[in-house]
Design a protein around this motif. Sequence first.
Motif, short mmCIF file in Angstrom:
data_model
loop_
_atom_site.label_atom_id
_atom_site.label_comp_id
_atom_site.label_asym_id
_atom_site.label_seq_id
_atom_site.Cartn_x
_atom_site.Cartn_y
_atom_site.Cartn_z
N VAL A 130 65.71 30.54 36.56
CA VAL A 130 65.32 31.40 37.69
C VAL A 130 65.45 32.86 37.26
O VAL A 130 66.06 33.17 36.23
CB VAL A 130 66.23 31.19 38.93
CG1 VAL A 130 66.14 29.78 39.44
CG2 VAL A 130 67.68 31.58 38.64
N TYR B 58 64.97 37.69 41.81
CA TYR B 58 64.33 37.82 43.13
C TYR B 58 63.07 36.95 43.21
O TYR B 58 62.51 36.57 42.18
CB TYR B 58 63.91 39.28 43.39
CG TYR B 58 65.05 40.24 43.29
CD1 TYR B 58 65.91 40.44 44.36
CD2 TYR B 58 65.29 40.94 42.10
CE1 TYR B 58 66.98 41.32 44.27
CE2 TYR B 58 66.36 41.82 42.00
CZ TYR B 58 67.20 42.01 43.09
OH TYR B 58 68.26 42.86 42.99
N VAL B 59 62.65 36.72 44.45
CA VAL B 59 61.37 36.03 44.66
C VAL B 59 60.48 36.95 45.52
O VAL B 59 60.89 37.40 46.60
CB VAL B 59 61.57 34.67 45.37
CG1 VAL B 59 60.22 33.98 45.56
CG2 VAL B 59 62.50 33.77 44.57
N PHE C 88 58.77 34.66 40.83
CA PHE C 88 60.03 35.26 40.39
C PHE C 88 59.77 36.68 39.87
O PHE C 88 58.77 36.92 39.17
CB PHE C 88 60.64 34.45 39.25
CG PHE C 88 61.39 33.23 39.72
CD1 PHE C 88 62.43 33.35 40.63
CD2 PHE C 88 61.07 31.96 39.24
CE1 PHE C 88 63.14 32.23 41.05
CE2 PHE C 88 61.77 30.84 39.66
CZ PHE C 88 62.81 30.98 40.57
N THR D 171 66.90 35.40 45.06
CA THR D 171 66.56 33.99 44.83
C THR D 171 67.40 33.07 45.72
O THR D 171 66.89 32.11 46.30
CB THR D 171 66.74 33.66 43.33
OG1 THR D 171 65.78 34.46 42.62
CG2 THR D 171 66.49 32.19 43.04
N TYR E 169 66.06 33.17 49.17
CA TYR E 169 64.79 32.44 49.25
C TYR E 169 65.06 30.94 49.38
O TYR E 169 64.49 30.26 50.25
CB TYR E 169 63.90 32.71 48.02
CG TYR E 169 62.68 31.81 48.08
CD1 TYR E 169 61.61 32.11 48.91
CD2 TYR E 169 62.65 30.59 47.38
CE1 TYR E 169 60.53 31.25 49.04
CE2 TYR E 169 61.57 29.72 47.50
CZ TYR E 169 60.51 30.06 48.34
OH TYR E 169 59.46 29.19 48.48
#
Length: 474
Positions: free
Chosen positions: A183, A186-187, A238, A268, A271
Motif C-alpha cells: 500500500v 493515501y488513497v 494510491f 489508506t 479508506y
Amino acid sequence: MRRYDNSGIASESRRRSFAMRRDRLIKQFAEARQRGRTPRLGKRTSNLFRVRPAPTRAERLDVTDFNHVIAVDPENRVAEVEGMTPYETLVDATLPHGLMPAVVPQLKSITVGGAVTGGGIESSSFRYGFVHETLQAVEVLTGEGRTVLARPDNEQRDLFYGFPNSYGTLGYALRLWIRLVPVRSYVRLTHAKAADPDSYFHDLAEACRKHRNRADGAAFMDGTAFGNHELYRTEGHFIDHAEAVSRYTFMKVYYHSIRRKDGDVLTTRDYIWRWDTDWFWCSRAFGMENPVLRFLAGSMGLLNSTTYWKLRDWNERGRLLQRIGLMPSVEWVIQDVEIPVEHAPRFLEFLNERIGIRPVWICPAQAFRTENVYPLYQTDPDVLYINFGFWGGVRSGHPPGHYNRLVEKEVARLGGKKSLYSTSFFTETEFWSHYNRDAYGRLKSRYDPEGAFPDLYEKCVAAYQSDTTEGEST
Ligand SMILES: Cc1cc2nc3c(=O)[nH]c(=O)nc-3n(C[C@H](O)[C@H](O)[C@H](O)COP(=O)(O)OP(=O)(O)OC[C@H]3O[C@@H](n4cnc5c(N)ncnc54)[C@H](O)[C@@H]3O)c2cc1C
C-alpha cells in the motif's frame, strides 16, 4: 495503532501460546461431544443476520482469545493469523510494513475466519477476487475433534478449496495464512456520476478490465446507487503525498460525500474503514444522522458497525420497537448477491421496482484464479460479477420471507449467487442446486463423519425457519 512486535522471537512465543489454546479448545470440543452436544462458536461479535437460539454453556466453544496476529512476513507478503482475529487488528499489524490484506471486508469486526468461510469481498476484489482467494493455508478444527492443515498442495487440499462457503459446518478455522499486498500512504478517490444503468455497468466493466492488471492502475473500485438513475463509480488510486485529507470517522458521513464531491483524499487506513463508521448508511436507522445524537455517540466511540449490530440484535430479540409501536412491521432484506455484469442493469431495475431499498452498494468482483476450484462457491473465472449489497426493512403485509424469496428467485434467474450470512428461504432441493450437494457430501463425510456440526442447509436455512434468536455465538 498499537506497535506490533514482528521479531522472530515474538512470533515463536505467539505460536506456542496458540498451540496451548488450541489444545485447550480440542479438550473443550471433546467434552461437548461426550455430553452429546453440538459444539458451537462462542464469539463476542458477529455479522450474521440469521437468528438462532444462543448456545448453552455445554455447547459453547470459547474462541474469544483466538484473536492474535502471529506473524507478518513482509518478504513473502503473508500474515499468519488466528481465526477470530478481526480484520481491524490484522490491518493494524500489516500497515506499518506498508502492506494490507489483499481484500479487506468493510466492517472492522468481520473476522478472518468468518470472511474466508463467508465469501467476503471488497473494492479490491476486481483485482484480487474473493477473500477466500487470499488464503494460502488454513488450520481447521474438524468435526472429528482434531486439527488439520489444509493447503492447495497437500492431502487436505479438498478442505482448502471446500472451506469457502462452508460456514463452520466442516470445521472452524483456528489459524490462517493470508496474502498481503503493498500500500501507499493515501488513497485518492474519484466519484463519477451516471444516469443510465446500461452505460454505467458497461463503463464499470471497462474500467475494471483496464485497471485490473496494471501496477499503476486503480487499486480500488466500487459504486453506489441512490436510485436507478443516480449512480456513482468510485475509483481509488494510491498516492504518496496529500495536502489535505478528509475524515469520515466522526461528524462527516462518507456516503453523503459521494454525491457532493467529484474527488477526495483519505489516508489508506481511513479508506479501508470508510464504510464502518456508518455501517454504510444503515446507522441512519438508529438516528445517527441527527447531529446531536451523532456527536454524543461519536464522543463515546460508538460510531461503528459493532454497536449497530448489537443494537439491531437486541431489538430483534424482543422486537421491542415493534411492540411499542415505534417501528412498523417490516421484513428485513439484508443481502449481498453476485450477479454477472451483463445482467446487472436488470437486477438493479428489479431492486428498485420490487424491493425499493436505497442506496445500494455495488462492488465488482472477479475470481483471481483462472480455474473454477471452489466447489461450494462456484463462479465463472471469465465473468465479472457485481456484488449488490442492500440492507434494510421493507414494509410488508405478506407472509414472512416474501421479499427475500423474490430476491432469491431473481438471483437464480440471472445466473447469480447469494451469500449465506443472512436469511435464506430456499427449499432443500433449490439450495443444493446452487451449492453443490455432491461435493459437500464428500467433504462432510471426510471431515465431519459423525455430524458434530449441522449440515449446511440445516444451518443456513432450516434452523432459521423456526424463527428463534441467535446470541453471540455462531
Ligand atoms: C450489513 C452487512 C454488510 C456486509 N457487507 C459485507 C461486505 O461488503 N463484504 C464482505 O466481505 N462481507 C460482508 N458482510 C458479510 C460478512 O463478511 C459475513 O457475514 C462474514 O461471514 C461475517 O464474519 P464474522 O467474522 O463476523 O463471523 P460471524 O458473523 O461470527 O459468523 C459467520 C458465519 O461464519 C462461521 N464462522 C465464523 N468464524 C469462523 C471460523 N473461524 N471458521 C469457520 N467458520 C466460521 C460462523 O459459524 C457463521 O456461520 C456483510 C454483512 C452485513 C451484515
